[in-house]
Design a protein around this motif. Structure first.
Motif, short mmCIF file in Angstrom:
data_model
loop_
_atom_site.label_atom_id
_atom_site.label_comp_id
_atom_site.label_asym_id
_atom_site.label_seq_id
_atom_site.Cartn_x
_atom_site.Cartn_y
_atom_site.Cartn_z
N GLY A 296 0.83 -1.19 0.00
CA GLY A 296 0.00 0.00 0.00
C GLY A 296 0.87 1.24 0.00
O GLY A 296 2.10 1.18 -0.07
N SER A 297 0.22 2.39 0.08
CA SER A 297 0.97 3.65 0.06
C SER A 297 0.31 4.66 0.97
O SER A 297 -0.88 4.59 1.25
N GLY A 298 1.10 5.60 1.44
CA GLY A 298 0.58 6.68 2.27
C GLY A 298 0.00 6.18 3.57
O GLY A 298 0.62 5.39 4.28
N THR A 299 -1.20 6.64 3.89
CA THR A 299 -1.85 6.25 5.14
C THR A 299 -2.56 4.91 5.03
O THR A 299 -3.08 4.41 6.02
N GLU A 300 -2.59 4.33 3.84
CA GLU A 300 -3.29 3.06 3.64
C GLU A 300 -2.34 1.88 3.60
O GLU A 300 -2.60 0.89 2.94
N GLN A 301 -1.24 1.96 4.33
CA GLN A 301 -0.29 0.87 4.34
C GLN A 301 -0.80 -0.28 5.20
O GLN A 301 -1.41 -0.06 6.24
N GLU A 302 -0.54 -1.50 4.72
CA GLU A 302 -0.91 -2.69 5.45
C GLU A 302 0.30 -3.61 5.53
O GLU A 302 1.16 -3.58 4.66
N ILE A 303 0.33 -4.43 6.57
CA ILE A 303 1.40 -5.39 6.74
C ILE A 303 0.84 -6.79 6.51
O ILE A 303 -0.28 -7.10 6.94
N VAL A 304 1.59 -7.62 5.81
CA VAL A 304 1.17 -8.99 5.56
C VAL A 304 1.44 -9.78 6.83
O VAL A 304 2.57 -9.86 7.30
N ILE A 305 0.38 -10.34 7.42
CA ILE A 305 0.54 -11.07 8.67
C ILE A 305 0.46 -12.58 8.48
O ILE A 305 0.72 -13.34 9.41
N GLY A 306 0.10 -13.03 7.27
CA GLY A 306 0.03 -14.46 7.03
C GLY A 306 0.00 -14.78 5.55
O GLY A 306 -0.60 -14.04 4.77
N VAL A 307 0.68 -15.87 5.17
CA VAL A 307 0.69 -16.33 3.78
C VAL A 307 0.37 -17.82 3.78
O VAL A 307 0.93 -18.58 4.58
N SER A 308 -0.53 -18.25 2.90
CA SER A 308 -0.88 -19.67 2.81
C SER A 308 0.02 -20.36 1.79
O SER A 308 0.75 -19.72 1.04
N ALA A 309 -0.07 -21.67 1.75
CA ALA A 309 0.76 -22.46 0.84
C ALA A 309 0.47 -22.16 -0.63
O ALA A 309 1.34 -22.28 -1.48
N ASP A 310 -0.76 -21.73 -0.93
CA ASP A 310 -1.12 -21.45 -2.33
C ASP A 310 -0.88 -19.98 -2.71
O ASP A 310 -1.24 -19.55 -3.78
N GLY A 311 -0.25 -19.20 -1.83
CA GLY A 311 0.11 -17.83 -2.16
C GLY A 311 -0.86 -16.77 -1.71
O GLY A 311 -0.58 -15.58 -1.83
#
Length: 101
Positions: A71-86
């Motif tokens: 994301g960008s600016g104030t709408e940034q998010e962090i990836v907290i989980g990834v599954s085996a299929d992506g």
């Protein structure tokens, strides 16, 4: 005459068994396991997981790793989980940072 009733009974039992199986499968809780930050498992329950979800990944998303900030600016998010299929799950970066403090 007995043979007709016997066949009809067997047919009705088969239809009932198949219908019950389909109903049970359709209403079963489906879950997907994501590998989260620090290797923790995150289990997400949803009725919306399907084989189509696995085919929907594009090449940009295939390289996403846990901890990546998107994301960008104030709408940034962090990836907290990834599954085996992506597939991946995120949360707002500000919320994640406030939880860590």
């Amino acid at each position: 005459m007995k043979k007709v009733f016997y066949c009809l009974g067997v047919f009705l039992i088969v239809i009932l068994a198949v219908g019950t199986g389909i109903h049970t499968y359709a209403n079963a809780s489906k879950e997907k396991i994501f590998t989260g930050i620090n290797g923790k498992e995150i289990i997400v329950h949803s009725d919306n997981f399907s084989i189509l979800d696995m085919a929907g990944n594009n090449t940009k998303q295939e390289n996403v790793k846990v901890g990546d900030i998107i994301g960008s600016g104030t709408e940034q998010e962090i990836v907290i989980g990834v599954s085996a299929d992506g597939q991946f799950i995120t949360m707002p970066l500000a919320d994640y940072e406030s939880e860590q403090n």
